[in-house]
Design an enzyme around this catalytic site. Structure first.
Site, PDB file in Angstrom:
ATOM      1  N   SER A  39       0.801  -1.227   0.000  1.00 51.32           N
ATOM      2  CA  SER A  39       0.000   0.000   0.000  1.00 51.32           C
ATOM      3  C   SER A  39       0.831   1.272   0.000  1.00 51.32           C
ATOM      4  O   SER A  39       0.318   2.345  -0.349  1.00 51.32           O
ATOM      5  CB  SER A  39      -0.946   0.013   1.205  1.00 51.32           C
ATOM      6  OG  SER A  39      -0.222  -0.064   2.419  1.00 51.32           O
ATOM      7  N   ASP A 329      -4.336   8.081   7.701  1.00 51.60           N
ATOM      8  CA  ASP A 329      -5.456   7.237   8.132  1.00 51.60           C
ATOM      9  C   ASP A 329      -5.107   6.213   9.207  1.00 51.60           C
ATOM     10  O   ASP A 329      -5.854   5.277   9.442  1.00 51.60           O
ATOM     11  CB  ASP A 329      -6.044   6.499   6.918  1.00 51.60           C
ATOM     12  CG  ASP A 329      -5.019   5.578   6.249  1.00 51.60           C
ATOM     13  OD1 ASP A 329      -3.866   5.508   6.728  1.00 51.60           O
ATOM     14  OD2 ASP A 329      -5.380   4.927   5.251  1.00 51.60           O
ATOM     15  N   HIS A 332      -1.090   5.026   6.765  1.00 48.35           N
ATOM     16  CA  HIS A 332      -0.441   5.610   5.595  1.00 48.35           C
ATOM     17  C   HIS A 332      -0.202   7.105   5.788  1.00 48.35           C
ATOM     18  O   HIS A 332      -0.772   7.713   6.684  1.00 48.35           O
ATOM     19  CB  HIS A 332      -1.303   5.345   4.357  1.00 48.35           C
ATOM     20  CG  HIS A 332      -1.676   3.910   4.211  1.00 48.35           C
ATOM     21  ND1 HIS A 332      -2.890   3.409   4.645  1.00 48.35           N
ATOM     22  CD2 HIS A 332      -0.984   2.859   3.723  1.00 48.35           C
ATOM     23  CE1 HIS A 332      -2.931   2.099   4.417  1.00 48.35           C
ATOM     24  NE2 HIS A 332      -1.785   1.738   3.867  1.00 48.35           N
TER      25      HIS A 332
END
Length: 362
Positions: A39, A329, A332
Site C-alpha cells: 500500500s 489514516d 499511511h
C-alpha cells in the site's frame, strides 16, 4: 501576536528551506518504471484488481477524488515519477484507460512476500510482470508499435518496496519478537528471488526501499496499547521498530551481495526508515503537529484511530488541514509527508550508492 495567516506563511517558508533543492531531470530517454510493493506504493491496484471501494476523503488533496491510493493525495512513487517528467504509474490490473507506455505498477494494498502464490504476494507480482513482458513481445511481433520492447525492459527502473506487512502481520498474529526475527531471512530470500528473476528477464536497474518505522503508526499504537516501558523516546513501539531495523540491515547486506553477483546491474538501496523516523522525531521542524495521530479517523487524541471506524467509513472524520499531519489514516502518510520524503530520496543522501534517481534514463 502573529495572525494565523502569517504563522502559516512562516511555517511554509521554513519548510521550503529545510527541503533539499530539487534538480532538473537529466533524462535523455523515455523513463520506464516497474514498481512492486504494497500500500505504500499502490496507485489503484486494489481497486482495479478486487473492485474494493476506497471512498472519499481519500484523494481529496491533489486529485479531488479517490484514485485507490491510500492517502489524501500523491504517494512517494508519484513524486518520483513526476521528478523524471513521467506520468503517474498505472496499476497493472487497470483494464480501462491505461496504455502502460511508461511502465506499470504491480503493487497492491496488503501485499507481502509470504506466503507465496496468493494474491498479491511479491512472487505473484513478478509473475504478472513476466506475463506483461511476454504479451508486450507478442503484440510487438504482431505489428503493434505502442508496446515496450526488449531494449525498454532493459533500460527500465525496477522499484522494490515491500516487507513491512511481513513484519507487521507476524506481530499481529502474536508472534514473539524472536520468531519475527527468525522469519526475516525467508522474507529477504523472496526479495532476492524477485530481483534475480527480473534480472534473468532483462532488468538491470533496481531501486530498493527498506521498510519504515511501523512501530510509530497510530494503528499499531491503538491496537497494542503499549505501556510506557515498551515505547521509545518518541512514543513508538520499540520492538516493532527494532524488527524493522534488523530487516533493513539484512536488506542492505542483500543489496551488497547482489551487486557482486549481478555485476552488469545497478542496485540502489534507499534508507526510507531514517527518512520517516526523522520526520516523526522532528515533526515540528517540518511544520507538522501530532506526529502519532491520524488526520482521518475516529476517537480523537492521542491516535485518532479505531479499527471499527476507519477513514472513509461512517463516523470517521478527516482533519481540516492535512498538511499539518504526517499520518493520514492510521497506517499511511499524507501527501505533505510523502512530498518531503520524496524530496529527501531525490537528494541522494539516503541512497547506497549515491546516484541520482534519474540514473536509469540518461
Amino acid at each position: 501576536m502573529d495572525s494565523p495567516k502569517s504563522l502559516s506563511l512562516t511555517i511554509i517558508i521554513s519548510l521550503l528551506l529545510l527541503l533539499p533543492q530539487s534538480t532538473e531531470s537529466l533524462c535523455t530517454t523515455k523513463p520506464l518504471i516497474f514498481n512492486f510493493g504494497d500500500s505504500n506504493s499502490d496507485t489503484g491496484g486494489l481497486v482495479a484488481g478486487l473492485g474494493y471501494s476506497v471512498a472519499s476523503p481519500y484523494g481529496r488533496t491533489f486529485f479531488g477524488r479517490s484514485t485507490g491510493r491510500l492517502s489524501d493525495g500523491r504517494l512517494i512513487i508519484d513524486f518520483l515519477c513526476q521528478s523524471v517528467k513521467s506520468s503517474f504509474l498505472p496499476p497493472y490490473m487497470e483494464s480501462l484507460g491505461s496504455k502502460f507506455s511508461n511502465g506499470a505498477n504491480f503493487a497492491v494494498v496488503g501485499s507481502s512476500t509470504l506466503p507465496k502464490f496468493v494474491p498479491f504476494a511479491l512472487n505473484v507480482q513478478v509473475m504478472q510482470f513476466l506475463h506483461f513482458k511476454s504479451r508486450s513481445n507478442d503484440l510487438l511481433a504482431s505489428g503493434s508499435k505502442a508496446m515496450i520492447n526488449d531494449d525498454g525492459f532493459q533500460r527500465a527502473l525496477y522499484i522494490i518496496d515491500i516487507g513491512q506487512n511481513d513484519l507487521a502481520d507476524a506481530f499481529a498474529n502474536k508472534y514473539s519478537y524472536a520468531r519475527v526475527i527468525k522469519r526475516i531471512p525467508l522474507v529477504l530470500a523472496e526479495i532476492k528471488n524477485a530481483i534475480k528473476t527480473i534480472h534473468d528477464n532483462g532488468g538491470r536497474k533496481f531501486w530498493v526501499h527498506n521498510t519504515g518505522p511501523f512501530g510509530c503508526l497510530p494503528q499499531k499504537l491503538w491496537l497494542v496499547q503499549p505501556s510506557s516501558r515498551d515505547l521509545d523516546s518518541h512514543g513508538c513501539i520499540s520492538t516493532y521498530n527494532s524488527a524493522a531495523k534488523v530487516f533493513n540491515e539484512g536488506l542492505c547486506h542483500l543489496c551488497t551481495e547482489l551487486r557482486s553477483e549481478l555485476k552488469d546491474s545497478t542496485i540502489v538501496y534507499v534508507d526510507i526508515y531514517t527518512i520517516k523516523y526523522d520526520l516523526i522525531a522532528n515533526a515540528s521542524k517540518y511544520g507538522f503537529t501530532s506526529p502519532l495521530m491520524a488526520c482521518c479517523g475516529f476517537g480523537g487524541p492521542p491516535f485518532n484511530y479505531n479499527i471499527n471506524v476507519t477513514c472513509g467509513h461512517g463516523g470517521a472524520q478527516a482533519c481540516n488541514q492535512g498538511s499539518r499531519f504526517i499520518n493520514w489514516d492510521g497506517t499511511h502518510f499524507t501527501e505533505a509527508a510523502n512530498s518531503i520524503m520524496a524530496s529527501k530520496i531525490l537528494s541522494q543522501r539516503f541512497s547506497t550508492p549515491r546516484v541520482p534517481f534519474d540514473f536509469f534514463c540518461h
